[in-house]
Design an enzyme around this catalytic site. Sequence first.
Site, PDB file in Angstrom:
ATOM      1  N   PRO A  12       0.775  -1.227   0.000  1.00 42.02           N
ATOM      2  CA  PRO A  12       0.000   0.000   0.000  1.00 42.02           C
ATOM      3  C   PRO A  12       0.812   1.286   0.000  1.00 42.02           C
ATOM      4  CG  PRO A  12      -0.150  -1.149   2.127  1.00 42.02           C
ATOM      5  CD  PRO A  12       0.948  -1.751   1.351  1.00 42.02           C
ATOM      6  N   GLU A  13       0.525   2.121  -0.945  1.00 41.98           N
ATOM      7  CA  GLU A  13       0.887   3.530  -0.883  1.00 41.98           C
ATOM      8  C   GLU A  13      -0.427   4.271  -0.634  1.00 41.98           C
ATOM      9  OE1 GLU A  13       3.576   5.002  -3.873  1.00 41.98           O
ATOM     10  OE2 GLU A  13       4.370   3.003  -4.248  1.00 41.98           O
TER      11      GLU A  13
ATOM     12  N   HIS B 196      -0.830 -16.040   9.314  1.00 39.72           N
ATOM     13  CA  HIS B 196      -0.533 -14.603   9.297  1.00 39.72           C
ATOM     14  C   HIS B 196      -1.742 -13.757   9.675  1.00 39.72           C
ATOM     15  CE1 HIS B 196       3.201 -15.872   7.653  1.00 39.72           C
ATOM     16  NE2 HIS B 196       2.650 -16.316   6.544  1.00 39.72           N
TER      17      HIS B 196
ATOM     18  N   ARG C  78       4.582 -10.251   6.427  1.00 34.38           N
ATOM     19  CA  ARG C  78       5.906  -9.714   6.786  1.00 34.38           C
ATOM     20  C   ARG C  78       5.903  -8.968   8.109  1.00 34.38           C
ATOM     21  NH1 ARG C  78       8.534  -6.945   1.538  1.00 34.38           N
ATOM     22  NH2 ARG C  78      10.320  -6.801   2.905  1.00 34.38           N
TER      23      ARG C  78
ATOM     24  N   ARG D 252      18.661  21.138  -0.346  1.00 39.42           N
ATOM     25  CA  ARG D 252      18.838  19.710  -0.068  1.00 39.42           C
ATOM     26  C   ARG D 252      19.638  19.043  -1.179  1.00 39.42           C
ATOM     27  NH1 ARG D 252      14.973  17.622   3.354  1.00 39.42           N
ATOM     28  NH2 ARG D 252      16.167  15.705   3.153  1.00 39.42           N
TER      29      ARG D 252
END
Length: 297
Positions: A2-3, A109, A128, A171
């Site tokens: 997911p983003e 999981h 994970r 930066r």
Amino acid sequence: MPELPEVETVRRGLAPVMEGRRILDVAARRADLRFAFPPDFTSRLKGRRVERLTRRAKYILIHLEGGLVLIVHLGMTGRFTVLDPTGAVDGLGDFYYQAAAGAGADGPHDHVVFTLEGSIRLVYSDPRRFGFMDLAAAADLETHKYFKAMGPEPLGNGLSAEILAEKLKGRKTPLKSALLDQANIAGLGNIYVCEALHAAGLSPKRQAGSLILKSGPKPVVDSLIRAIRVILEDAIRAGGSTLRDYAGADGAKGSYQQVFAVYGRENEPCLRPACAGTVRRIVQAGRSTFYCASCQR
DNA sequence: CGGGACTCCTGCCAGC
DNA sequence: TGCTGGCAGGAGTCCC
């Protein structure tokens, strides 16, 4: 997975399932995901009604009665499965699915199971275990450790060329890394950064500060912001389809595939009209970057 | 402080 | 077929 667009899609899918329903029970099958669950995690949730679901960057915020907020981050592989055997959720539409026969909550999981009113079970799975959950008082969200240093939402009013210029000014870090930094813009991940940089014609390797002049942001910063917004909005629009496949209870792969211009397309031709370039893959800060060296400068 | 390397964890896939 | 190495969409920590 997911983003921002995927998290927003999950939020939209969960909202009609959770909002207005009381949490009758919570079971945490282990003491931690990425981090330990906060003290009294399950007992503080039990019995509270869900008021509404919001999102900040890649976090889902589940607002509960009594001013408590359940903060959920899906990490890389976190997902929710809705088990609704009696069809309690009205208008089960494209965003939702009912459990296929035999689907349960007992996989290796399946770490957290929420039982809601209406015999609904919500199973959080995360192979994970990069995901995590926390609790916070609604009044303290802005100053919570996960949010206090976070940059503006890319789709909200908080992002502008001037704001971004302040953050990127001077930066030296590669532009790609700067855009992945949640303190600059909140919610972008590896895929959509690659896609936005391609759409804006900017090299992921150039120094972030090179977009900013003493007098202010270069015009291309506006293009970059527009590209970010278009790409995220398109992805959210497609999210229903991707999520349906991603979350399918029967595990079957769906037919829908999100189409990317550069991500995952190493050695394939650049898709920009009239560009004869080839998509390259490089590694920046340990992550894959896909870009076209011909049209991204 | 800025910037980069490393780390957590498991699953999957290509290649041998 | 079975093993191995590399890779995966996140983000906190540590070190120079």
